[in-house]
Design an enzyme around this catalytic site. Structure first.
Site, mmCIF file in Angstrom:
data_model
loop_
_atom_site.group_PDB
_atom_site.id
_atom_site.type_symbol
_atom_site.label_atom_id
_atom_site.label_comp_id
_atom_site.label_asym_id
_atom_site.label_seq_id
_atom_site.Cartn_x
_atom_site.Cartn_y
_atom_site.Cartn_z
ATOM 1 N N THR A 133 -8.177 2.207 -19.364
ATOM 2 C CA THR A 133 -7.858 1.439 -18.318
ATOM 3 C C THR A 133 -9.045 1.206 -17.492
ATOM 4 O OG1 THR A 133 -7.565 3.095 -16.733
ATOM 5 C CG2 THR A 133 -5.534 2.502 -18.211
ATOM 6 N N PRO A 134 -9.036 0.614 -16.558
ATOM 7 C CA PRO A 134 -10.135 0.343 -15.377
ATOM 8 C C PRO A 134 -10.836 1.428 -14.757
ATOM 9 C CG PRO A 134 -8.574 -1.572 -15.266
ATOM 10 C CD PRO A 134 -8.210 -0.478 -16.165
ATOM 11 N N ASP A 167 0.949 -1.183 0.030
ATOM 12 C CA ASP A 167 0.048 -0.198 0.034
ATOM 13 C C ASP A 167 0.865 1.060 0.064
ATOM 14 O OD1 ASP A 167 -1.736 2.048 0.459
ATOM 15 O OD2 ASP A 167 -2.807 1.052 2.166
ATOM 16 N N TYR A 221 -8.885 15.245 -7.369
ATOM 17 C CA TYR A 221 -7.909 14.362 -8.429
ATOM 18 C C TYR A 221 -7.170 15.607 -9.187
ATOM 19 C CZ TYR A 221 -6.377 11.383 -11.997
ATOM 20 O OH TYR A 221 -5.719 10.685 -12.914
ATOM 21 N N LYS A 252 -2.918 15.758 -9.032
ATOM 22 C CA LYS A 252 -2.041 15.851 -10.080
ATOM 23 C C LYS A 252 -1.227 16.946 -10.281
ATOM 24 C CE LYS A 252 -3.138 11.532 -10.736
ATOM 25 N NZ LYS A 252 -2.084 10.548 -10.624
HETATM 26 N N1 NAD Z 1 -6.599 6.371 -17.170
HETATM 27 C C1 NAD Z 1 -6.517 7.833 -17.568
HETATM 28 O O1 NAD Z 1 -7.347 7.989 -18.369
HETATM 29 C C2 NAD Z 1 -5.491 8.211 -16.699
HETATM 30 C C3 NAD Z 1 -4.987 9.889 -17.374
HETATM 31 C C4 NAD Z 1 -4.301 10.416 -16.699
HETATM 32 C C5 NAD Z 1 -3.529 10.135 -15.581
HETATM 33 N N2 NAD Z 1 -3.993 8.624 -15.124
HETATM 34 C C6 NAD Z 1 -3.088 8.315 -13.917
HETATM 35 O O2 NAD Z 1 -2.344 7.154 -14.194
HETATM 36 C C7 NAD Z 1 -2.088 6.251 -13.143
HETATM 37 C C8 NAD Z 1 -2.684 4.668 -13.445
HETATM 38 O O3 NAD Z 1 -3.951 4.926 -13.745
HETATM 39 P P1 NAD Z 1 -4.899 3.958 -14.392
HETATM 40 O O4 NAD Z 1 -5.448 4.485 -15.360
HETATM 41 O O5 NAD Z 1 -3.524 2.778 -14.999
HETATM 42 O O6 NAD Z 1 -5.351 3.247 -13.423
HETATM 43 P P2 NAD Z 1 -5.929 1.750 -12.607
HETATM 44 O O7 NAD Z 1 -7.055 2.118 -11.872
HETATM 45 O O8 NAD Z 1 -6.037 0.783 -13.904
HETATM 46 O O9 NAD Z 1 -4.550 1.475 -12.087
HETATM 47 C C9 NAD Z 1 -4.176 1.864 -10.647
HETATM 48 C C10 NAD Z 1 -3.504 0.586 -9.901
HETATM 49 O O10 NAD Z 1 -2.875 1.607 -8.855
HETATM 50 C C11 NAD Z 1 -3.322 0.500 -7.673
HETATM 51 N N3 NAD Z 1 -3.463 1.269 -6.315
HETATM 52 C C12 NAD Z 1 -4.477 2.103 -5.983
HETATM 53 N N4 NAD Z 1 -4.386 2.595 -4.730
HETATM 54 C C13 NAD Z 1 -3.182 2.197 -4.360
HETATM 55 C C14 NAD Z 1 -2.310 2.007 -3.176
HETATM 56 N N5 NAD Z 1 -2.727 2.616 -2.105
HETATM 57 N N6 NAD Z 1 -1.035 1.369 -3.097
HETATM 58 C C15 NAD Z 1 -0.815 0.548 -4.216
HETATM 59 N N7 NAD Z 1 -1.525 0.704 -5.251
HETATM 60 C C16 NAD Z 1 -2.748 1.245 -5.335
HETATM 61 C C17 NAD Z 1 -4.528 -0.138 -7.804
HETATM 62 O O11 NAD Z 1 -4.969 -1.217 -7.169
HETATM 63 C C18 NAD Z 1 -4.792 -0.061 -9.490
HETATM 64 O O12 NAD Z 1 -3.870 -1.550 -9.810
HETATM 65 C C19 NAD Z 1 -2.943 6.742 -12.047
HETATM 66 O O13 NAD Z 1 -1.909 7.801 -11.323
HETATM 67 C C20 NAD Z 1 -3.861 7.757 -12.653
HETATM 68 O O14 NAD Z 1 -4.111 8.839 -11.824
HETATM 69 C C21 NAD Z 1 -4.975 7.914 -15.717
#
Ligand code: NAD
Length: 271
Positions: free
Chosen positions: A187-188, A61, A152, A156
């Site tokens: 992504t999810p 975590d 959020y 960021k």
């Molecule tokens: N998907 C998008 O469109 C998007 C766009 C810009 C930025 N982001 C950023 O990219 C990064 C990855 O996002 P994603 O879209 O792959 O999301 P995702 O939900 O697919 O993956 C995020 C992962 O982080 C893990 N996580 C959450 N809290 C945690 C904790 N306390 N300790 C350890 N692991 C933890 C989750 O279990 C998950 O596996 C994030 O920081 C997100 O904010 C996403």
């Protein structure tokens, strides 16, 4: 140099490796020859990475500093050091500014404190090794505020400024830090937000209007992460790297101004 030799000998810690871009980055680093320590709270997600002789998975975590420090120690015990941190773990939940409370606290904990914890856990080891590369996950939300995502958006912007702070404080140690700023990525996490649009079609249509290259894949962002992690980006530090398919380049105006024939004759230009 083959793909598998590009990052040979490098050791990478990847947070949020159980899903989305963290998962894609862990797999891309493995493919390029790096050794990877994959961290996530989601053990099922970690299991789904499969097995590899250069992969170790750890339930961690990122909000718990001891957890992250222990994972860094494991990386050193297993692979002899840490060269790369890819800090992708994050959460995104809606909440308006006036209601900011539980979501605000959780978001700041995971996105900001979690990223800081991971950086603090690796920097002393990178310094001892003579350098390293840190890749953080900011977002286009560091620049543009999406409605009802106050926590959020703020988190960021904080991740981006944390990254710049690391870049200026630790250049002297040979440590670089750059922030990825993705737009919409399949992504999810994005899937959860997509539900608010009512249908997949409505969601994709909205993205088509705002993100000129359309919805990104996690793999496309992972390629940018690998570039920032590698020596190929050796002169880059403190950068906000827009991997946003043109989202922030595009004006909010949806209708182009009318193109009129302009009289460019000498008489028109001088008269
Ligand atoms: N998907 C998008 O469109 C998007 C766009 C810009 C930025 N982001 C950023 O990219 C990064 C990855 O996002 P994603 O879209 O792959 O999301 P995702 O939900 O697919 O993956 C995020 C992962 O982080 C893990 N996580 C959450 N809290 C945690 C904790 N306390 N300790 C350890 N692991 C933890 C989750 O279990 C998950 O596996 C994030 O920081 C997100 O904010 C996403």
């Amino acid at each position: 140099m083959t793909a598998a030799e590009e990052m040979q000998g490098k050791v990478a810690l990847v947070t949020g490796a159980g899903s989305g871009m963290g998962r894609a980055t862990a797999l891309a680093l493995l493919e390029k020859g790096a050794s990877v320590v994959a961290l996530d709270v989601d053990e099922g997600g970690l299991l789904a990475l499969g097995s590899h002789d250069r992969l170790v998975t750890v339930r961690c975590d990122v909000t718990d500093r001891d957890d992250v420090v222990a994972a860094a120690a494991l990386a050193i015990a297993t692979f002899g050091g840490i060269d790369i941190l890819c800090a992708s773990a994050g959460i995104c939940r809606p909440e308006s500014v006036v209601d900011a409370g539980a979501v605000w606290t959780a978001t700041m904990n995971v996105n900001v404190k979690g990223t800081l914890n991971a950086c603090q856990a690796v920097i002393p080891h990178m310094r001892a090794r003579g350098g390293g590369s840190i890749v953080t996950w900011a977002s286009t939300n560091a620049f543009q505020a999406t409605p009802n995502l106050a926590a959020y958006n703020v988190s960021k912007a904080a991740v981006l400024m944390l990254t710049k702070s690391i870049a200026v404080d630790h250049a002297v140690d040979g440590i670089r830090a750059n922030a990825l700023c993705p737009g919409w990525v399949r992504t999810p996490m994005a899937g959860d937000l997509a539900e608010a649009y009512g249908s997949e079609e409505a969601w994709l249509a909205s993205i088509a209007r705002t993100q000129p290259l359309g919805l990104a894949t996690a793999e496309a962002v992972a390629r940018a992460a690998v570039f920032l992690a590698s020596d190929a980006s050796s002169m880059m530090t403190g950068s906000a790297v827009m991997v946003d398919g043109g989202l922030t380049a595009k004006s909010a105006s949806t209708s182009p101004p009318p193109v009129r024939a302009i009289d460019m004759s000498a008489a028109a230009m001088t008269g």
